[in-house]
Design an enzyme around this catalytic site. Structure first.
Site, short mmCIF file in Angstrom:
data_model
loop_
_atom_site.label_atom_id
_atom_site.label_comp_id
_atom_site.label_asym_id
_atom_site.label_seq_id
_atom_site.Cartn_x
_atom_site.Cartn_y
_atom_site.Cartn_z
N SER A 125 0.81 -1.09 -0.14
CA SER A 125 0.03 0.02 -0.08
C SER A 125 0.85 1.32 -0.03
O SER A 125 1.43 1.58 1.10
CB SER A 125 -0.96 -0.01 1.31
OG SER A 125 -1.80 -1.08 1.14
N LYS A 147 -7.31 1.74 -2.73
CA LYS A 147 -6.86 1.35 -1.42
C LYS A 147 -6.79 2.36 -0.39
O LYS A 147 -7.30 2.50 0.81
CB LYS A 147 -5.53 0.94 -1.62
CG LYS A 147 -4.89 0.33 0.02
CD LYS A 147 -5.68 -0.93 0.52
CE LYS A 147 -5.35 -1.14 1.88
NZ LYS A 147 -4.15 -1.99 1.83
N LYS A 195 0.39 5.64 8.12
CA LYS A 195 1.07 6.00 6.86
C LYS A 195 -0.17 6.18 5.71
O LYS A 195 0.10 7.12 4.75
CB LYS A 195 1.89 4.92 6.43
CG LYS A 195 2.69 4.83 5.05
CD LYS A 195 1.84 4.16 4.00
CE LYS A 195 1.91 2.48 4.64
NZ LYS A 195 1.10 1.60 3.58
#
Length: 296
Positions: free
Chosen positions: A99, A174, A242
């Site tokens: 990701s 995502k 993140k």
């Protein structure tokens, strides 16, 4: 000899280890590399082969799959004389399931294309349980022909597999996924504290809530975490921090307002700052408890 493509797997963490093992169970020849020897030993015990370097892992592979924490790690394993692009054969298919930022995926696809290597960005949702059970949702960016070629491999890893658009599209979807998940976990955490302070039977309450419109995969997966205060990491706060940075930045770039997402991003950041970054993201409950007067 198997007619299935040879797989190189780079990154054998919480997600990568069970995912690579599912490919082995499906009959694929998997050679893996990671920095931790115990993870390499686990791969070998499952029937895969442990490589001593990235170059050794990828040199004969038809498909290279990467699953590492963030953009800097993807760049570190992809570029340079010891990286994937300089050592994989022309015509290989690189599937990055990390990701990362959409732009990192776009840049990687361009650099790989210059060397004759095709790329798909294919991040996943479903956490450790989804990886173990091979029921992940996989959101893919790239060319249709490459997606069609990769589909049998991805079918061994997930249940919902969708080509979302060109390079970077999988990462964009995502990012949206992580926004929804974080907001959902935060709402569940607030409900748990509210219910407990109100003296309601929490187990009964969560059961009935999950059977109605308030039900969700998040509540199903994380209910026991809330009830037992078990925050063993399936997906760490550090990683969700993140990801919230990725979605916040990407939304700013396209002019999308994320008012609730921005608040939850700050709550995730605050939990990390309090030393809980290594816990599962369901530990957002701890932040709500602190705000509600609990001593943790």
């Amino acid at each position: 000899m198997s007619n299935l493509p040879k797989i190189a797997w780079i990154g054998l963490g919480i997600m990568g280890s069970p995912m690579s093992e599912n490919l082995i169970k499906a009959g694929y020849d998997v050679t893996g590399f990671t920095l931790e020897q115990d993870k390499l030993d686990r791969l070998a015990k499952a029937g895969g082969r442990a490589a001593g370097s990235i170059s050794e892992a990828v040199k004969d592979a038809d498909v290279v799959i990467t699953m590492v924490p963030a953009s800097p790690q993807v760049e570190a394993i992809a570029y340079g004389p010891d990286g994937i692009l300089d050592n994989a054969r022309a015509g290989a298919l690189l599937i990055d399931m990390s990701s990362i930022t959409p732009q990192t995926s776009i840049d990687l696809a361009k650099a790989a294309g210059d060397k004759g290597i095709r790329v798909l960005d294919a991040p996943v949702s479903g956490g450790e349980a989804g990886a173990i059970e091979a029921v992940l949702s996989i959101m893919v960016g790239g060319e249709q022909a490459d997606f069609d070629e990769a589909r049998p491999v991805l079918d061994a890893l997930g249940r919902t597999i969708v080509l979302c658009g060109p390079h970077g599209s999988g990462q964009t979807v995502k990012a949206a996924n992580q926004l929804i998940v974080a907001v959902n976990i935060q709402a569940c955490a607030e409900a748990v504290v509210f219910l407990e302070k109100s003296g309601v039977n929490l187990t009964a309450a969560l059961d009935v809530l999950n059977g109605g419109l308030a039900g969700s995969t998040v509540l199903t997966r994380k209910k026991d975490n809330f009830l037992q205060r078990d925050f063993k990491p399936g997906f760490r706060i550090d990683l969700h921090h993140k990801d919230m940075g990725i979605v916040t930045d990407a939304a700013r770039n396209v002019g999308a307002a994320l008012p609730v997402g921005a608040v939850v991003a700050q709550l995730v950041a605050s939990l990390r700052a309090q030393g809980d970054g290594g816990l599962d993201h369901s530990a957002l409950l701890r932040a709500v408890e602190r705000l509600s007067g609990a001593q943790i």
